[in-house]
Design a protein around this motif. Structure first.
Motif, PDB file in Angstrom:
ATOM      1  N   GLU A   1      42.737  65.654  52.640  1.00 37.00           N
ATOM      2  CA  GLU A   1      43.079  65.681  51.789  1.00 37.00           C
ATOM      3  C   GLU A   1      41.752  65.922  51.516  1.00 37.00           C
ATOM      4  OE1 GLU A   1      43.692  64.040  47.094  1.00 37.00           O
ATOM      5  OE2 GLU A   1      44.763  64.092  49.056  1.00 37.00           O
ATOM      6  N   TYR A   2      40.550  64.883  52.426  1.00 38.28           N
ATOM      7  CA  TYR A   2      39.213  64.757  52.253  1.00 38.28           C
ATOM      8  C   TYR A   2      38.103  65.791  52.502  1.00 38.28           C
ATOM      9  CZ  TYR A   2      34.639  61.847  53.104  1.00 38.28           C
ATOM     10  OH  TYR A   2      33.302  61.983  53.249  1.00 38.28           O
ATOM     11  N   HIS A   3      39.149  66.940  54.311  1.00 37.67           N
ATOM     12  CA  HIS A   3      38.385  67.071  54.568  1.00 37.67           C
ATOM     13  C   HIS A   3      37.985  69.001  53.632  1.00 37.67           C
ATOM     14  CE1 HIS A   3      37.996  64.620  58.013  1.00 37.67           C
ATOM     15  NE2 HIS A   3      37.120  65.408  58.651  1.00 37.67           N
TER      16      HIS A   3
ATOM     17  N   CYS B   1      32.151  65.463  61.458  1.00 35.81           N
ATOM     18  CA  CYS B   1      31.898  67.565  61.220  1.00 35.81           C
ATOM     19  C   CYS B   1      30.799  67.805  61.807  1.00 35.81           C
ATOM     20  CB  CYS B   1      32.223  67.359  59.999  1.00 35.81           C
ATOM     21  SG  CYS B   1      34.339  66.966  59.895  1.00 35.81           S
ATOM     22  N   THR B   2      31.346  68.814  63.263  1.00 39.38           N
ATOM     23  CA  THR B   2      30.323  69.471  63.414  1.00 39.38           C
ATOM     24  C   THR B   2      31.118  71.388  63.195  1.00 39.38           C
ATOM     25  OG1 THR B   2      31.634  70.188  65.694  1.00 39.38           O
ATOM     26  CG2 THR B   2      30.680  67.652  65.812  1.00 39.38           C
ATOM     27  N   SER B   3      29.889  72.136  64.135  1.00 36.24           N
ATOM     28  CA  SER B   3      29.965  73.531  63.548  1.00 36.24           C
ATOM     29  C   SER B   3      31.053  74.248  64.513  1.00 36.24           C
ATOM     30  CB  SER B   3      29.313  74.358  64.429  1.00 36.24           C
ATOM     31  OG  SER B   3      28.251  74.180  65.388  1.00 36.24           O
TER      32      SER B   3
ATOM     33  N   ARG C   1      39.017  63.988  64.060  1.00 35.13           N
ATOM     34  CA  ARG C   1      39.559  62.915  62.573  1.00 35.13           C
ATOM     35  C   ARG C   1      40.771  64.374  62.032  1.00 35.13           C
ATOM     36  NH1 ARG C   1      34.249  60.030  60.105  1.00 35.13           N
ATOM     37  NH2 ARG C   1      34.068  58.170  61.278  1.00 35.13           N
ATOM     38  N   LEU C   2      39.837  65.716  61.870  1.00 28.51           N
ATOM     39  CA  LEU C   2      41.019  65.952  61.330  1.00 28.51           C
ATOM     40  C   LEU C   2      41.902  66.960  62.058  1.00 28.51           C
ATOM     41  CD1 LEU C   2      41.759  67.651  58.203  1.00 28.51           C
ATOM     42  CD2 LEU C   2      39.839  69.478  59.165  1.00 28.51           C
TER      43      LEU C   2
END
Length: 59
Positions: A16-18, A26-28, A33-34
């Motif tokens: 939900e956060y993402h 987060c990277t390209s 984590r996701l």
């Protein structure tokens, strides 16, 4: 009603956060984590489906 494991609740919050923001990890190419959260949710859903099938088969 079976209790939902804490790890599954945290994984759902992570997803939900993402959906709203990018986290610091987060990277390209994606986010570890996701990916971990998705794996946790997939495993929980598969186990829940199997329990449901077994329950229906024995009823």
């Amino acid at each position: 009603m079976p209790e939902i494991p804490f790890a599954v609740i945290l994984a759902s919050y992570c997803v939900e956060y993402h959906e709203r923001n990018n986290c610091s990890a987060c990277t390209s190419s994606g986010c570890l984590r996701l990916a971990d959260a998705a794996l946790t949710l997939d495993k929980f859903r598969a186990e829940r489906l199997e329990r449901h099938r077994l329950r229906r088969a024995t009823a």
